[in-house]
Design a protein around this motif. Structure first.
Motif, short mmCIF file in Angstrom:
data_model
loop_
_atom_site.label_atom_id
_atom_site.label_comp_id
_atom_site.label_asym_id
_atom_site.label_seq_id
_atom_site.Cartn_x
_atom_site.Cartn_y
_atom_site.Cartn_z
N GLY A 327 0.80 -1.19 -0.09
CA GLY A 327 -0.07 0.11 -0.03
C GLY A 327 0.83 1.15 -0.01
N PHE A 328 2.16 1.26 0.09
CA PHE A 328 2.99 2.30 0.04
C PHE A 328 3.47 2.61 -1.22
CE2 PHE A 328 3.42 0.78 4.41
CZ PHE A 328 3.44 1.96 5.21
N LEU A 329 3.36 3.82 -1.74
CA LEU A 329 3.32 4.01 -3.19
C LEU A 329 4.79 5.30 -3.10
CD1 LEU A 329 2.58 3.28 -6.34
CD2 LEU A 329 1.51 5.65 -6.03
N LEU A 330 5.88 5.04 -3.86
CA LEU A 330 7.10 5.92 -3.83
C LEU A 330 7.61 6.35 -5.12
CD1 LEU A 330 7.54 3.33 -1.55
CD2 LEU A 330 8.94 5.07 -0.57
N ASP A 331 8.12 7.53 -5.32
CA ASP A 331 8.97 7.76 -6.43
C ASP A 331 10.12 8.94 -5.93
OD1 ASP A 331 9.93 8.09 -8.90
OD2 ASP A 331 8.17 8.52 -9.93
N ASN A 332 11.34 8.79 -6.38
CA ASN A 332 12.27 9.35 -6.21
C ASN A 332 13.05 9.82 -7.48
OD1 ASN A 332 14.39 10.30 -4.74
ND2 ASN A 332 15.81 8.49 -4.60
N ALA A 333 13.00 11.12 -7.84
CA ALA A 333 13.25 11.53 -9.08
C ALA A 333 14.14 12.70 -9.15
CB ALA A 333 11.90 11.60 -10.05
N TYR A 334 14.79 12.67 -10.18
CA TYR A 334 15.54 14.01 -10.84
C TYR A 334 14.64 14.36 -12.22
CZ TYR A 334 18.86 16.90 -13.46
OH TYR A 334 19.28 18.09 -14.09
N ILE A 335 14.21 15.55 -12.09
CA ILE A 335 13.25 15.63 -13.35
C ILE A 335 13.85 16.66 -14.23
CG2 ILE A 335 10.99 16.16 -13.86
CD1 ILE A 335 9.93 15.15 -11.49
N ALA A 336 13.96 16.28 -15.34
CA ALA A 336 14.55 17.47 -16.55
C ALA A 336 13.63 17.91 -17.74
CB ALA A 336 16.10 17.12 -16.76
N ASP A 337 13.50 19.08 -18.03
CA ASP A 337 12.92 19.31 -19.43
C ASP A 337 13.95 20.02 -20.41
OD1 ASP A 337 11.41 20.57 -21.34
OD2 ASP A 337 9.55 20.66 -20.52
N ALA A 348 8.80 11.28 -2.80
CA ALA A 348 7.40 11.23 -2.04
C ALA A 348 6.97 10.28 -1.76
CB ALA A 348 6.33 12.14 -3.02
N VAL A 349 6.19 9.87 -0.82
CA VAL A 349 5.61 8.63 -0.51
C VAL A 349 4.22 8.91 0.05
CG1 VAL A 349 6.57 8.49 1.96
CG2 VAL A 349 5.69 6.50 1.01
N ILE A 350 3.37 8.00 -0.44
CA ILE A 350 2.01 8.01 0.11
C ILE A 350 1.38 6.55 0.45
CG2 ILE A 350 1.05 7.99 -2.04
CD1 ILE A 350 -1.35 9.70 -1.30
#
Length: 404
Positions: A327-337, A348-350
């Motif tokens: 039930g834990f959802l996570l993402d860990n990101a370097y984001i580039a446009d 983030a985690v929810i």
């Protein structure tokens, strides 16, 4: 018992403010329901703004929302990113190329031997191919093979020495073998041109890493198809605090901005490899061949895209590692446009488990988790588009060829 909070290096300034909360409240259509009861969803967010000077040197400003290392969440597949970095580092120490065939033996009944890999171009397993499968589609078996190569004790000690002390990696993934058997790792050998270049015997981790106190969450769990009406104990499960996850990302993408003692011993090719496969879509991949048919662009891209099955833009790249389990959802990101000249880091985690029961396959990823990740990514991205920068960043270091 959870480990104490680690202070981040001075180059990352953590702001004791409500910046993220104020930003979320500007979009009630996206976040109102979640903000009514944030404890229920156990949301934690870290967002780092990156500003460059004329020399293209980055300056970081990090904002936090409800980040608390004492609040346990199951890290799921996010533990795979440090596994890749540590496996590459170990190969460099041994003087072994990452493409060298790695053959895994088995000395115990619960262990799995691996002598071939039908998904690789040469049909042989290697650290490179395991890492590729981890970064592209979060392959569990690939992580288990790297876990065995690194060794449980070395895995944890290496991270702790680099300052990642809010970490406890205790087990393989998607494996029923239990805490004690996870302390044993397989014998491994590397072969090149039919000759053994390195042999690693089976190992046993002397240190017991299980939390000495229970970590009880939820109201019940399924065991052998029967509901047990008591909280689930995570004390023997992996632990990887959000701040350590965020700092790991910074260490991999901006190694020159952290103290030398906290960096990984990686080569330029190691970094290029990680940048490529962290951001590459499965359809851009030749091997494994089935990825083109079996996976979609957003398969492991939760922030901003929410695991959408539609084709994603190619000028926006998420260099990330996701996780979803219990039930834990996570993402860990370097984001580039790369078109707009935008870059930032977001972690983030929810918690998405309305019935508070584990192992019942009734988690609220589609109705709660993915919409939250999509909206969070959009909200931060929109802020980044509109905020003023003194200098446009040169992001050429992260622009890689997606050719195999």
């Amino acid at each position: 018992m959870l480990l104490p909070l680690v202070s981040l290096p001075s180059t990352a300034q953590f702001q004791a403010d409500n910046f993220i909360e104020k930003l979320l409240k500007k979009h009630p259509e996206r976040f109102a329901e979640l903000l009514k009861d944030p404890d229920k969803y156990q949301i934690q967010i870290l967002y780092t703004k990156i500003d460059r000077n004329r020399k293209n040197e980055p300056h970081f400003t990090t904002h936090r929302y409800q980040v608390d290392n004492s609040k346990y969440f199951y890290p799921a597949s996010t533990v795979k990113l440090p596994a890749v970095a540590l496996a590459f580092e170990k190969l460099n120490k041994l003087g072994i190329d990452k493409d060298t065939p790695m053959l895994t033996g088995a000395e115990r009944p619960e262990q799995i031997a691996v002598k071939s890999d039908s998904t690789s171009e040469n049909k042989l397993p290697s650290v490179a191919h395991y890492a590729k499968k981890i970064l592209l589609v979060s392959d569990n078996d690939a992580f288990n093979r790297l876990y065995e190569f690194i060794g449980q004790e070395e895995f944890n000690d290496s991270l702790h020495k680099k300052g990642f002390t809010n970490v406890r990696i205790t087990h393989r993934l998607d494996s029923p073998i239990g805490p004690e058997n996870n302390r044993y790792t397989n014998p491994i050998r590397f072969e090149k041109d039919g000759k053994v270049v390195f042999e690693q015997p089976a190992k046993y981790a002397a240190k017991e890493l299980k939390s000495p106190t229970p970590i009880l969450i939820g109201k019940g769990y399924m065991k052998d198809n029967v509901l047990v009406n008591e909280p689930f104990d995570f004390s023997a499960k992996n632990y990887f605090a959000l701040e350590d996850q965020h700092r790991l990302l910074k260490t991999l993408f901006f190694p020159e901005q952290v103290p030398a003692s906290q960096r990984f011993n990686l080569t330029p090719d190691d970094y290029r490899f990680m940048y490529q496969y962290m951001s590459q879509f499965p359809v851009e991949t030749s091997f494994p061949e089935h990825y083109t048919d079996d996976y979609y662009d957003g398969y492991a891209k939760f922030l901003l895209f929410g695991a959408t099955k539609t084709r994603l833009p190619r000028h926006i790249r998420l260099f990330n590692k996701v996780g979803d389990a219990y039930g834990f959802l996570l993402d860990n990101a370097y984001i580039a446009d790369f078109e707009k000249g935008i870059e930032f880091m977001l972690t983030a985690v929810i918690y998405c488990n309305e019935d508070q029961v584990f192992n019942d396959d009734k988690y609220d990823y589609d109705t709660v988790g993915f919409p939250f990740m999509t909206n969070l990514g959009k909200t931060i991205f929109e802020y980044e588009v509109n905020r003023k920068r003194a200098n446009r960043p040169d992001l050429s270091r992260f622009e890689v060829e997606y050719d195999k």
